[in-house]
Design a protein around this motif. Structure first.
Motif, PDB file in Angstrom:
ATOM      1  N   GLU A 104       0.711  -1.252  -0.019  1.00 20.73           N
ATOM      2  CA  GLU A 104       0.063  -0.093   0.179  1.00 20.73           C
ATOM      3  C   GLU A 104       0.810   1.408   0.060  1.00 20.73           C
ATOM      4  O   GLU A 104       0.298   2.173   0.250  1.00 20.73           O
ATOM      5  N   VAL A 105       2.135   1.042  -0.135  1.00 18.78           N
ATOM      6  CA  VAL A 105       3.098   2.480  -0.110  1.00 18.78           C
ATOM      7  C   VAL A 105       2.989   2.903  -1.382  1.00 18.78           C
ATOM      8  O   VAL A 105       2.644   2.165  -2.373  1.00 18.78           O
ATOM      9  N   ASP A 106       2.983   4.006  -1.495  1.00 16.10           N
ATOM     10  CA  ASP A 106       3.163   5.000  -2.591  1.00 16.10           C
ATOM     11  C   ASP A 106       3.957   4.400  -3.633  1.00 16.10           C
ATOM     12  O   ASP A 106       5.193   4.089  -3.541  1.00 16.10           O
ATOM     13  N   PRO A 107       3.506   4.047  -4.986  1.00 12.07           N
ATOM     14  CA  PRO A 107       4.543   3.143  -5.786  1.00 12.07           C
ATOM     15  C   PRO A 107       5.593   3.732  -6.191  1.00 12.07           C
ATOM     16  O   PRO A 107       6.933   3.268  -6.300  1.00 12.07           O
ATOM     17  N   ALA A 108       5.673   5.061  -6.282  1.00 17.87           N
ATOM     18  CA  ALA A 108       7.082   5.679  -6.517  1.00 17.87           C
ATOM     19  C   ALA A 108       8.095   5.862  -5.465  1.00 17.87           C
ATOM     20  O   ALA A 108       9.059   5.429  -5.591  1.00 17.87           O
ATOM     21  N   LEU A 109       7.425   6.003  -4.220  1.00 18.92           N
ATOM     22  CA  LEU A 109       8.309   5.999  -3.135  1.00 18.92           C
ATOM     23  C   LEU A 109       8.648   4.462  -2.906  1.00 18.92           C
ATOM     24  O   LEU A 109       9.858   4.318  -2.626  1.00 18.92           O
ATOM     25  N   ARG A 110       7.904   3.470  -3.105  1.00 17.55           N
ATOM     26  CA  ARG A 110       8.231   2.128  -2.954  1.00 17.55           C
ATOM     27  C   ARG A 110       9.258   1.785  -3.745  1.00 17.55           C
ATOM     28  O   ARG A 110      10.203   0.918  -3.332  1.00 17.55           O
ATOM     29  N   GLU A 111       9.338   2.141  -5.058  1.00 17.29           N
ATOM     30  CA  GLU A 111      10.495   1.787  -5.871  1.00 17.29           C
ATOM     31  C   GLU A 111      11.676   2.671  -5.399  1.00 17.29           C
ATOM     32  O   GLU A 111      12.880   1.734  -5.600  1.00 17.29           O
ATOM     33  N   ARG A 112      11.841   3.409  -4.834  1.00 15.92           N
ATOM     34  CA  ARG A 112      13.090   4.049  -4.580  1.00 15.92           C
ATOM     35  C   ARG A 112      13.604   3.485  -3.311  1.00 15.92           C
ATOM     36  O   ARG A 112      14.721   3.440  -3.092  1.00 15.92           O
ATOM     37  N   LEU A 113      12.556   2.792  -2.189  1.00  9.76           N
ATOM     38  CA  LEU A 113      12.884   2.134  -1.236  1.00  9.76           C
ATOM     39  C   LEU A 113      13.486   0.781  -1.423  1.00  9.76           C
ATOM     40  O   LEU A 113      14.506   0.382  -0.790  1.00  9.76           O
ATOM     41  N   ARG A 114      12.935   0.273  -2.691  1.00  4.54           N
ATOM     42  CA  ARG A 114      13.640  -1.037  -3.164  1.00  4.54           C
ATOM     43  C   ARG A 114      14.973  -0.751  -3.581  1.00  4.54           C
ATOM     44  O   ARG A 114      15.704  -1.501  -3.492  1.00  4.54           O
ATOM     45  N   GLU A 115      15.152   0.275  -4.273  1.00  6.39           N
ATOM     46  CA  GLU A 115      16.388   0.407  -4.992  1.00  6.39           C
ATOM     47  C   GLU A 115      17.421   0.674  -3.913  1.00  6.39           C
ATOM     48  O   GLU A 115      18.776   0.095  -3.926  1.00  6.39           O
ATOM     49  N   ALA A 116      17.116   1.350  -2.614  1.00  6.72           N
ATOM     50  CA  ALA A 116      17.889   1.372  -1.537  1.00  6.72           C
ATOM     51  C   ALA A 116      18.321   0.190  -1.022  1.00  6.72           C
ATOM     52  O   ALA A 116      19.545   0.023  -0.568  1.00  6.72           O
ATOM     53  N   LEU A 117      17.674  -0.919  -1.130  1.00  7.83           N
ATOM     54  CA  LEU A 117      17.898  -2.282  -0.716  1.00  7.83           C
ATOM     55  C   LEU A 117      18.825  -2.995  -1.817  1.00  7.83           C
ATOM     56  O   LEU A 117      19.534  -3.693  -1.598  1.00  7.83           O
ATOM     57  N   ARG A 118      18.341  -2.750  -3.127  1.00  7.81           N
ATOM     58  CA  ARG A 118      19.171  -3.349  -4.180  1.00  7.81           C
ATOM     59  C   ARG A 118      20.374  -2.841  -4.154  1.00  7.81           C
ATOM     60  O   ARG A 118      21.578  -3.526  -4.658  1.00  7.81           O
ATOM     61  N   HIS A 119      20.739  -1.498  -4.072  1.00  9.25           N
ATOM     62  CA  HIS A 119      22.056  -1.039  -4.250  1.00  9.25           C
ATOM     63  C   HIS A 119      22.023  -0.076  -2.981  1.00  9.25           C
ATOM     64  O   HIS A 119      21.977   1.003  -3.014  1.00  9.25           O
ATOM     65  N   PRO A 120      22.612  -0.572  -1.807  1.00 10.55           N
ATOM     66  CA  PRO A 120      22.789   0.041  -0.568  1.00 10.55           C
ATOM     67  C   PRO A 120      23.568   1.214  -1.010  1.00 10.55           C
ATOM     68  O   PRO A 120      24.760   0.973  -1.338  1.00 10.55           O
ATOM     69  N   PRO A 121      23.165   2.264  -0.350  1.00  8.61           N
ATOM     70  CA  PRO A 121      24.452   3.543  -0.410  1.00  8.61           C
ATOM     71  C   PRO A 121      25.437   3.394   0.486  1.00  8.61           C
ATOM     72  O   PRO A 121      25.233   2.609   1.280  1.00  8.61           O
ATOM     73  N   GLU A 122      26.448   4.148   0.350  1.00  4.33           N
ATOM     74  CA  GLU A 122      27.731   4.000   1.058  1.00  4.33           C
ATOM     75  C   GLU A 122      27.298   5.181   2.086  1.00  4.33           C
ATOM     76  O   GLU A 122      27.389   6.343   1.699  1.00  4.33           O
ATOM     77  N   LEU A 123      27.128   4.731   3.234  1.00  2.00           N
ATOM     78  CA  LEU A 123      26.846   5.724   4.401  1.00  2.00           C
ATOM     79  C   LEU A 123      28.133   6.024   5.036  1.00  2.00           C
ATOM     80  O   LEU A 123      28.916   5.103   5.583  1.00  2.00           O
ATOM     81  N   GLN A 124      28.325   7.237   5.395  1.00  2.00           N
ATOM     82  CA  GLN A 124      29.419   7.906   5.885  1.00  2.00           C
ATOM     83  C   GLN A 124      29.140   7.691   7.376  1.00  2.00           C
ATOM     84  O   GLN A 124      28.523   8.694   8.034  1.00  2.00           O
ATOM     85  N   ALA A 125      29.964   6.775   7.966  1.00  2.01           N
ATOM     86  CA  ALA A 125      29.379   6.777   9.427  1.00  2.01           C
ATOM     87  C   ALA A 125      30.471   7.653  10.237  1.00  2.01           C
ATOM     88  O   ALA A 125      31.492   7.814  10.094  1.00  2.01           O
ATOM     89  N   GLY A 126      29.672   8.701  11.186  1.00  2.71           N
ATOM     90  CA  GLY A 126      30.300   9.580  11.917  1.00  2.71           C
ATOM     91  C   GLY A 126      30.133   9.147  13.432  1.00  2.71           C
ATOM     92  O   GLY A 126      29.383   8.030  13.664  1.00  2.71           O
ATOM     93  N   PRO A 127      30.749   9.989  14.280  1.00  7.53           N
ATOM     94  CA  PRO A 127      30.655   9.885  15.663  1.00  7.53           C
ATOM     95  C   PRO A 127      28.944  10.030  16.081  1.00  7.53           C
ATOM     96  O   PRO A 127      28.239  10.834  15.723  1.00  7.53           O
ATOM     97  N   VAL A 128      28.512   8.867  16.939  1.00  6.50           N
ATOM     98  CA  VAL A 128      27.221   9.096  17.448  1.00  6.50           C
ATOM     99  C   VAL A 128      26.977  10.216  18.446  1.00  6.50           C
ATOM    100  O   VAL A 128      27.556  10.096  19.419  1.00  6.50           O
ATOM    101  N   PRO A 129      25.962  11.257  18.076  1.00  2.00           N
ATOM    102  CA  PRO A 129      26.122  12.242  19.223  1.00  2.00           C
ATOM    103  C   PRO A 129      25.413  11.810  20.535  1.00  2.00           C
ATOM    104  O   PRO A 129      24.897  10.893  20.576  1.00  2.00           O
ATOM    105  N   GLY A 130      25.786  12.417  21.489  1.00  2.00           N
ATOM    106  CA  GLY A 130      25.562  12.117  22.952  1.00  2.00           C
ATOM    107  C   GLY A 130      23.912  12.039  23.195  1.00  2.00           C
ATOM    108  O   GLY A 130      23.628  11.251  24.032  1.00  2.00           O
ATOM    109  N   PHE A 131      23.230  12.988  22.412  1.00  2.00           N
ATOM    110  CA  PHE A 131      21.913  12.713  22.589  1.00  2.00           C
ATOM    111  C   PHE A 131      21.422  11.431  22.171  1.00  2.00           C
ATOM    112  O   PHE A 131      20.071  11.241  22.606  1.00  2.00           O
ATOM    113  N   VAL A 132      21.598  10.852  21.377  1.00  2.00           N
ATOM    114  CA  VAL A 132      21.319   9.658  20.740  1.00  2.00           C
ATOM    115  C   VAL A 132      21.264   8.593  21.947  1.00  2.00           C
ATOM    116  O   VAL A 132      20.036   7.991  22.113  1.00  2.00           O
ATOM    117  N   GLY A 133      22.205   8.401  22.860  1.00  2.00           N
ATOM    118  CA  GLY A 133      22.344   7.528  23.911  1.00  2.00           C
ATOM    119  C   GLY A 133      21.264   8.147  25.016  1.00  2.00           C
ATOM    120  O   GLY A 133      20.707   7.166  25.563  1.00  2.00           O
TER     121      GLY A 133
END
Length: 306
Positions: A104-133
Motif C-alpha cells: 500500500e506504499v506509494d508506488p514511486a516511493l516504494r520503488e525508491r525504497l526497493r532501490e535502496a535495498l538493491r544497491h545500498p548507499p555508502e553511508l559515511q559513519a560519523g560519531p554518534v551524538p551524545g543525545f542519541v544515547g
C-alpha cells in the motif's frame, strides 16, 4: 494511494496495518545487539547524518531497512553477509521482506525504497551524538492527564524508539500529504531533542511547569542541536520548524505520524492483553504444519492445553 485534500480523508487508511507492524520494531531484539531494532536504526541514522551522508539518502536507507525488518527482524544485510550470502542474494531477500509489507506504499516511493535495498548507499559513519544515547535511556511517560495519576504500561518505549518510528511513518505518509519526505524524516528524528536532558513527566508535568515549559524545552533542545556541526545543525533546525503546527504539508505529515505512533503504542499493549488461544493456535498456527504436528496436537489434547 489517494492524496490528501482539504475536503477528503486527512489520513491514508490503507497504510494502517503497515504502520501497526512497523511499530513492533520498538520491541524486537536479538542476541548480541544492544537495544531494539528501532533504537539501533535511530543511532545508525544519526551516525550517517553526522558523517556527512545526504539527509535524503539517510531517510530512504533507514526507511527501507525498517520495512524489510518488519518481517525479517535482524536477518539484515550484515547477518546475511556473515553467513555467506552474496550481495545480490542478500538484497533479493531484503527486497522480498520489503515487498511483503509495502503493497500500500506509494508506488514511486516504494520503488525508491526497493532501490535502496538493491544497491545500498555508502553511508559515511560519523560519531554518534551524545543525545542519541540519552534519548535511548529516557523512557516515555506513559498515559498522563492533568489532575489524574499516570497509567504506566511496562515495558515502556524510549524516546529514541519513538523518534525513529515517527520518522519512518513520516516518510511513508509524505506522498499522501504531498510533503517532502526528507524534511519530515529529520523532523521526526529530532522532535524530542529536549528529552535528551529533560525527564518525561508527560502532559501532566508539562502543565505543572506552566510558563516555564517552553523556555525549558527550548533550552534543552538547543543543547542537543549544539552537538551537531554546521551545516547539519542548520538543516535539522530548519526541519524542526515544521513541528509547531499543521500549516505546512510537512507539518501535517509529521503530526499524523506522531499521533499515530503515540496511540498505536498504547494499542499494542491492549492487543497483547486481549490475545486469545484461538488466535495463537488457530489463526497464527503456533503449532504449525510439519512432520510431527499430529503428534504435537495429541500431546496438547492429552495435557489439556490450553
Amino acid at each position: 494511494m489517494a492524496a490528501f485534500s482539504e475536503t477528503g480523508p486527512v489520513a491514508p487508511l490503507a497504510l494502517r496495518d503497515l504502520l501497526v507492524e512497523l511499530g513492533d520494531l520498538k520491541r524486537v531484539r536479538s542476541a548480541g545487539c544492544d537495544g531494539s531494532i528501532a533504537e539501533r536504526l535511530f543511532a545508525q541514522g544519526w551516525s550517517a547524518l553526522v558523517g556527512g551522508t545526504r539527509p535524503e539518502t539517510v531517510a530512504l536507507d533507514i526507511t527501507a531497512k525498517a520495512l524489510a525488518a518488519a518481517r525479517l527482524c535482524d536477518l539484515d544485510a550484515a547477518f546475511l553477509a556473515a553467513v555467506g550470502l552474496g550481495e545480490a542474494q542478500a538484497s533479493a531477500i531484503l527486497v522480498a521482506g520489503l515487498d511483503a509489507v509495502a503493497g500500500e506504499v506509494d508506488p514511486a516511493l516504494r520503488e525508491r525504497l526497493r532501490e535502496a535495498l538493491r544497491h545500498p548507499p555508502e553511508l559515511q559513519a560519523g560519531p554518534v551524538p551524545g543525545f542519541v544515547g540519552a534519548l535511548a535511556q529516557q523512557p516515555r511517560a506513559g498515559v498522563t492527564c492533568p489532575g489524574k495519576p499516570r497509567i504506566l504500561l511496562e515495558p515502556p518505549e524510549n524516546h529514541a524508539e519513538h523518534c525513529l518510528v515517527v520518522a519512518v511513518y513520516g516518510v511513508l505518509l509524505s506522498p499522501f500529504y504531498r510533503a517532502d519526505p526528507t524534511t519530515v524524516f529529520l523532523a521526526g528524528l529530532a522532535h524530542h531533542f529536549h528529552n535528551a536532558a529533560m525527564p518525561d513527566a508527560g502532559f501532566t508535568g508539562e502543565m505543572l511547569l506552566g510558563d516555564h515549559l517552553w523556555p525549558i524545552v527550548a533550552r534543552c533542545s538547543e543543547w542537543a542541536l549544539e552537538e551537531l556541526d554546521q551545516p547539519l545543525r542548520e538543516t535539522v533546525r530548519s526541519a524542526r520548524a515544521v513541528l509547531p503546527d499543521d500549516a505546512t504539508a510537512e507539518g501535517r505529515a509529521f503530526h499524523a505520524a506522531d499521533s499515530i505512533d503515540r496511540v498505536l503504542q498504547i494499542a499494542q499493549h491492549l492487543r497483547a492483553a486481549s490475545l486469545t488461544m484461538d488466535t495463537v493456535l488457530g489463526e497464527m498456527e503456533l503449532v504449525h504444519a510439519g512432520p510431527v504436528k499430529a503428534f504435537q496436537d495429541r500431546v496438547l489434547t492429552d495435557m489439556r492445553i490450553p
